[in-house]
Scaffold this active site. Structure first.
Site, PDB file in Angstrom:
ATOM      1  CG  HIS A   1      -1.630   1.316   1.424  1.00 51.04           C
ATOM      2  ND1 HIS A   1      -2.588   1.801   0.561  1.00 51.04           N
ATOM      3  CD2 HIS A   1      -1.469   2.258   2.380  1.00 51.04           C
ATOM      4  CE1 HIS A   1      -2.998   2.985   0.992  1.00 51.04           C
ATOM      5  NE2 HIS A   1      -2.327   3.293   2.090  1.00 51.04           N
TER       6      HIS A   1
ATOM      7  CG  ASP B   1       7.675  16.998 -26.930  1.00 54.83           C
ATOM      8  OD1 ASP B   1       7.669  16.731 -25.709  1.00 54.83           O
ATOM      9  OD2 ASP B   1       7.299  16.200 -27.791  1.00 54.83           O
TER      10      ASP B   1
ATOM     11  CD1 TRP C   1       6.717   3.763   4.090  1.00 51.91           C
ATOM     12  CD2 TRP C   1       7.883   4.567   2.363  1.00 51.91           C
ATOM     13  NE1 TRP C   1       7.162   5.016   4.418  1.00 51.91           N
ATOM     14  CE2 TRP C   1       7.872   5.536   3.379  1.00 51.91           C
ATOM     15  CE3 TRP C   1       8.557   4.867   1.172  1.00 51.91           C
ATOM     16  CZ2 TRP C   1       8.508   6.770   3.259  1.00 51.91           C
ATOM     17  CZ3 TRP C   1       9.189   6.097   1.057  1.00 51.91           C
ATOM     18  CH2 TRP C   1       9.160   7.036   2.094  1.00 51.91           C
TER      19      TRP C   1
ATOM     20  CB  SER D   1      11.119   5.828 -14.145  1.00 46.22           C
ATOM     21  OG  SER D   1      10.061   6.699 -14.410  1.00 46.22           O
ATOM     22  CB  SER D   2      12.187   9.354 -10.422  1.00 42.36           C
ATOM     23  OG  SER D   2      11.015   8.690 -10.081  1.00 42.36           O
TER      24      SER D   2
ATOM     25  CG  HIS E   1      11.932  15.017   5.371  1.00 40.18           C
ATOM     26  ND1 HIS E   1      10.931  14.584   6.203  1.00 40.18           N
ATOM     27  CD2 HIS E   1      11.627  16.289   5.046  1.00 40.18           C
ATOM     28  CE1 HIS E   1      10.082  15.573   6.391  1.00 40.18           C
ATOM     29  NE2 HIS E   1      10.473  16.610   5.710  1.00 40.18           N
TER      30      HIS E   1
ATOM     31  CD  GLU F   1       9.580  10.030  -2.734  1.00 36.10           C
ATOM     32  OE1 GLU F   1      10.559  10.387  -3.411  1.00 36.10           O
ATOM     33  OE2 GLU F   1       8.542   9.560  -3.232  1.00 36.10           O
TER      34      GLU F   1
ATOM     35  CE1 TYR G   1       8.267  19.536   3.040  1.00 33.18           C
ATOM     36  CE2 TYR G   1      10.382  18.461   3.347  1.00 33.18           C
ATOM     37  CZ  TYR G   1       9.286  19.113   3.867  1.00 33.18           C
ATOM     38  OH  TYR G   1       9.201  19.341   5.206  1.00 33.18           O
TER      39      TYR G   1
ATOM     40  CB  SER H   1      -0.159  27.784  -6.833  1.00 31.18           C
ATOM     41  OG  SER H   1       0.269  27.392  -5.558  1.00 31.18           O
TER      42      SER H   1
ATOM     43  CG  HIS I   1      12.021  15.089  11.181  1.00 20.30           C
ATOM     44  ND1 HIS I   1      11.755  16.273  10.551  1.00 20.30           N
ATOM     45  CD2 HIS I   1      11.486  14.140  10.396  1.00 20.30           C
ATOM     46  CE1 HIS I   1      11.105  16.039   9.442  1.00 20.30           C
ATOM     47  NE2 HIS I   1      10.922  14.754   9.318  1.00 20.30           N
ATOM     48  CG  HIS I   2      11.653  10.650   9.041  1.00 21.57           C
ATOM     49  ND1 HIS I   2      10.345  10.417   8.689  1.00 21.57           N
ATOM     50  CD2 HIS I   2      12.032  11.739   8.337  1.00 21.57           C
ATOM     51  CE1 HIS I   2       9.971  11.314   7.800  1.00 21.57           C
ATOM     52  NE2 HIS I   2      10.970  12.132   7.570  1.00 21.57           N
TER      53      HIS I   2
ATOM     54  CB  THR J   1       4.885  24.675   5.155  1.00 18.70           C
ATOM     55  OG1 THR J   1       6.177  24.104   4.999  1.00 18.70           O
ATOM     56  CG2 THR J   1       3.854  23.762   4.561  1.00 18.70           C
TER      57      THR J   1
ATOM     58  CE  LYS K   1       5.291  26.666  -1.443  1.00 24.22           C
ATOM     59  NZ  LYS K   1       4.969  27.294  -2.723  1.00 24.22           N
TER      60      LYS K   1
ATOM     61  NE  ARG L   1       3.624   3.860  10.665  1.00 23.87           N
ATOM     62  CZ  ARG L   1       4.545   4.469   9.924  1.00 23.87           C
ATOM     63  NH1 ARG L   1       5.443   5.244  10.485  1.00 23.87           N
ATOM     64  NH2 ARG L   1       4.573   4.304   8.621  1.00 23.87           N
TER      65      ARG L   1
END
Lengths: 617, 118, 223
Positions: free
Chosen positions: A79, A108, A143, A173-174, A257, A259, A261, A272, A306-307, A332, A335, A454
């Site tokens: 998931h 293009d 994950w 790919s990314s 982290h 990731e 963002y 926006s 912080h994780h 943040t 925004k 979890r």
């Protein structure tokens, strides 16, 4: 991945047939690739959603018996992996592909064939990782795949092999797409399209590409270590050999982290675009929006630990990472306020797209606030690994990213297909999603604070989690119904939606000046831009399309179009086969392993050479 | 951002005229750079074999400075960053700084560069 | 040529927003990305330095009971210094190759001008020096294996072989790239308009070289 050989001189203007399966698998048109990304990612989104529904079914009652612990581990791992790498990231990529060239006034992307390659790698990577279900050996290490738990000693099956190799493939790919879009945005802006005139979505896309090229190499290396440990017997995560159990965690979160963002900034960009249009006002504080996006991205590289507060890094590291995390709340928050001020005093039209965008502001703020709570190490020690964290990141990823992406889909569907999505079905979708999402995830704050960990597949009746879980599961079922409305709306509007016209929302940016759907060459005449909102300001040489005007073909206009080609697909396919070969090592089937690895590598190099040595157009 | 304006878009040669992209250096510069690189490398290896220097506090900083100098010289002269468009400088130095800060942060976190209170 | 995306692959001078070639922008972004790749590898090597529970070690003697028998420090500084020099000189050959392609149209009178202006010679020299470096690396790896250090032996072996192996793989890819360019040069001759395809290969090659400059100091010399 640039062309290494000069192509022969320009040959002839040839037109691709634009219907049929062959035209889709050979396409190099950024809009079609965007559409492929969109549909593929939505299918993966549904698969990830089904996995979530089974999880909620299992947890609905104490001591659930729907699935075994093993299957449950597979489900929550897949998931997370599916939603992050196969749904939200490629949905963002769908918009990068479709929108970026249109928004900067280009025909293009910089490397059209590399763009096709990115898509095919994504598709094959997604199929590869999901093929594990057929062997009932889906990844089951979370994950985040924490080593040493994912080393051979603790997880000897094929599960983690699929995960490691799948993520590795998707990374290619990314990365390929990121180099492409960086070049496109730097180098293909229309005359007058200064950086500070670019639409906010393009800005956020630009920033995300830098996050991608800097974050993905780190996970690549962490995965290479794990791959080598598993396949070749290295000792990177071997504690008995003196390895550090935190190495994986640090490398993973240095990627992980940014990731976060990578997942949220594209949605911020879409919102926006949507809010100014439906407020009839320019985006409030455009430059500040740009700089806060950059600041978020930059600070995003300095908060990873912080994780990991719970592992005990000591007061200095805890303080530094706590403070940088709090700092990220500032841009943040800026925004959030800018979106509110954009609507303030505007003539807000509450279309479905606008509702999803407004929902993002509200729901992301809730997730953002619980995020700031985690920034404090003592508070985090209570919350970490509990359902409170699950509530937090679903508010930012579902309440944030997905709401933004839904807003984008409703807003851009008419540009992509030429037809509007049904507002009526859309309202059903929106309200059911909004209610279902809050019902699902809000109670998780409480079950988490009550101590529910979890990733457990069962809890006991007397633990005080029952009611919360029941509410969460009912919320999840409502989300399933909501998604059915969306799918129905998405499919039926393709043929039966109201014809949109080129600018159904009276939007200000360049992509709305051309027909819907846009012709393959996008702009018959490359526009000259002299403001941030060219269609509102009526400045510069932007010719708006008039409905009923005949749309000329590229040949009539003498615009050379790139040839369609199957070579990027083959390169991607052979690369995936090469990775597949590694799976046979653990079955001790060396002939197959060598056949796939060397055959795949040879095929990949051959198709790459053939691609790079053939002319683009 | 001068190079973003519409006027610059029209001709490429304008950029050269504006001096944003300087001519690449000549063969003699390349040879001189090679000699300097060789000398620095020789110097690095030489100090590696001086036991008293290796034992001293200056050994590691000296080696780091020497290799940083080599790194910078190759990047500036052979990769032409000294001469090319400033955009390339940004594309390289930004990631390089993040990479170096990450290395240093990791070494701190794993206790290789401890902060000593005393 | 109205389509800038397409056009650029044929002519280096079709206008782009910045006036720069797409491929050059992309290769610099790629190099930026590679910085993080090697940063991860180098950090891991440094983090694991001195943490192996068994020998052989890079700079220290390993004696019983840690090792079965006395093992000498394994890194061979003289040989690696020579290979480092070889790789540095390959960078010189590479810039000369690029300069030769950029000036391919200029008339060459003296013998030295002809030698300096031969892109084929310098592309060949770069590839040859790169291959020589790889030969040194192959020699180093095999001698390590003979002395009892493999990628499975200890943390030093795992992180050392992976770091230098990744670098070696980059050199190998670079050599293939250079050989491809050489083949094109031999077949039709590289002209100044082709400079960009040599330039991006050169940027990659020099980057691989500067990574080695860092590795040589951080892995081989500092102890």
């Amino acid at each position: 991945m640039a062309t290494t050989a000069a192509a022969p001189p320009y040959v002839a203007t040839r037109e691709a047939s634009n219907t049929g399966l062959w035209s889709w698998i050979t396409t190099v048109d950024h809009k079609r690739i965007g559409a492929l990304y969109l549909v593929t990612a939505l299918i993966f989104f549904l698969i990830g959603g089904i996995e979530a529904e089974i999880i909620r079914l299992q947890l609905m009652q104490p001591n659930g018996t729907v699935v075994s612990a093993y299957t449950y581990n597979e489900l929550f791992t897949m998931h997370g992996t599916t939603m992050i790498f196969l749904a939200v990231m490629p949905l963002s990529a769908a918009f990068f592909n479709f929108l970026v060239p249109l928004q900067i006034g280009a025909r293009d992307v910089a490397f059209p064939r590399l763009n096709a390659f990115s898509y095919w790698v994504f598709l094959f990577g997604g199929l590869f990782i999901n093929a594990s279900w057929l062997l009932h050996a889906a990844p089951d290490g979370g994950w985040f795949g924490y080593a040493p738990l994912t080393t051979m000693q603790f997880n000897p099956g094929l599960n983690i092999d699929f995960w490691v190799l799948g993520i590795q493939i998707l990374g290619v790919s990314s990365l390929a797409a990121a180099f492409n879009f960086i070049t496109t945005i730097i180098n293909m802006r229309a005359p007058g399209m200064q950086l500070m005139r670019m639409p906010m979505f393009t800005w956020m896309a630009f920033i995300v590409q830098f996050l991608l090229i800097l974050a993905f190499p780190v996970i690549t290396i962490a995965l290479v270590f794990l791959q080598f440990d598993r396949f070749f017997g290295t000792q990177f995560y071997e504690l008995a050999a003196g390895a550090d159990p935190l190495l994986w965690q640090h490398l993973f979160w240095i990627f992980g982290h940014p990731e976060v963002y990578i997942l949220i900034l594209p949605a911020f960009g879409l919102v926006s675009e949507v809010l100014p249009t439906f407020s009839g006002k320019p985006l409030f504080g455009y430059p500040v929006m740009v700089y806060s996006g950059m600041l978020i991205a930059f600070l995003g590289f300095g908060v990873w630990a912080h994780h990991m507060f719970a592992v005990g890094m000591g007061p200095i590291a805890d303080s530094v990472f706590g403070v940088t995390t709090l700092l990220i709340g500032i841009p943040t928050g800026v925004k959030i306020f800018n979106w509110i001020f954009t609507m303030w005093g505007g003539n807000v039209r509450f279309t479905v797209a606008a509702k999803f965008a407004i929902a993002l502001i509200a729901l992301f703020t809730i997730g953002g606030i619980s995020g700031v709570m985690h920034a404090s190490p003592p508070a985090d020690l209570q919350q970490t690994d509990s359902y409170f964290v699950v509530a937090h990141f679903h508010y930012v990823l579902f309440g944030g990213s997905m709401m933004g992406i839904f807003a984008g889909i409703y807003y851009y569907y008419p540009k992509i297909t030429g037809r509007l999505m049904s507002e009526k079905l859309g309202n059903w979708h929106f309200w059911l999603t909004f209610i279902g999402m809050n019902l699902t995830f809000f109670p998780m704050h409480f079950s988490g604070l009550a101590g529910m960990p979890r990733r457990i597949y069962r809890y006991d009746a007397g633990q005080g989690f029952t009611t919360y879980n029941e509410i969460s599961s009912w919320g999840a079922y409502i989300l399933a119904v909501a998604t059915l409305f969306f799918v129905w709306n998405f499919v039926r509007s393709r043929k039966r939606g109201a014809v949109a016209g080129h600018n159904p929302w009276n939007a200000p940016s360049l992509e709305w000046s051309i027909p819907s759907p846009p012709p393959d060459y996008n702009y018959a005449v490359i526009p000259t831009v002299s403001s941030r909102y060219p269609l509102w300001d009526h400045k510069g040489a932007v010719v708006e399309f008039h409905e009923g005007e005949p749309i000329k073909t590229a040949r009539e206009l003498g615009i050379p179009m790139p040839f369609p080609t199957i070579k990027p697909l083959f390169t991607a396919l052979f690369m995936t086969l090469m990775f597949t070969g590694l799976l046979f090592i653990h079955k001790n089937n060396w002939p197959m392993a060598y056949t796939f690895m060397f055959g795949g590598a040879a095929g990949m190099v051959a198709s790459l050479y053939s691609w790079l040595l053939s002319p683009l157009e | 951002m001068a190079h973003d304006s519409a006027a610059d878009h029209v001709t490429h040669s304008d950029h050269v005229a504006m001096g944003e992209v300087k001519e690449h250096p000549t063969w003699s510069t390349y040879w001189k750079v090679a000699v300097i690189l060789t000398l620095i490398t020789a110097c690095e290896v030489w100090i590696y074999y001086i036991p008293s220097f290796v034992a001293g506090h200056l050994f590691v900083p000296t080696l780091l400075i020497l290799s940083a100098a080599k790194f910078a010289i190759v990047v500036m002269f052979y990769m032409h960053l000294r001469y090319d468009h400033k955009l390339f400088r940004a594309l390289f130095t930004g990631p390089l700084i993040i990479a170096m800060v990450t290395i240093v942060a990791l070494l701190f976190l794993f206790g290789h560069l401890a902060i000593h209170a005393t | 040529m109205a389509n800038p995306a397409a056009a650029i692959e044929h002519h280096g001078h079709t206008p782009t927003t910045t006036g720069l070639d797409h491929r050059k922008v992309a290769i610099w972004a790629f190099i930026g990305s590679e910085c993080m790749l090697f940063a991860s590898l180098i950090s891991t090597y440094l983090i694991y330095k001195g943490r192996s529970v068994t020998g052989p070690f890079p700079h220290e003697v390993c004696s019983p009971p840690v090792c079965d028998h006395v093992m000498k420090p394994i890194l061979n500084i003289p040989v690696t210094s020579v290979s480092t020099f070889v790789l540095l000189m390959s960078s010189l050959a590479m810039v000369l190759a690029l300069a030769a392609v950029e000036n391919a149209d200029k008339p060459k009178h003296s013998l030295s001008e002809k030698i300096l202006g031969s892109s084929k010679l310098w592309l060949f020299m770069t590839a040859l020096l790169g291959t020589t470096f790889l030969g040194f690396q192959a020699f180093e790896f095999t001698s390590f294996v003979h002395e009892g250090l493999t990628i499975r032996t200890n943390l030093f072996g795992s992180s050392f072989f992976t770091l230098t192996g990744f670098h070696g793989a980059h050199v190998t890819a670079g050599v293939l790239w250079l050989v491809t360019l050489l083949a094109i040069d031999i077949r039709r001759g590289l002209k100044p308009k082709d400079a960009v395809i040599v330039d991006i290969a050169a940027l990659y090659w020099h980057f691989v070289d500067v990574v080695w400059i860092a590795i040589f100091t951080l892995v081989y010399l500092i102890h």
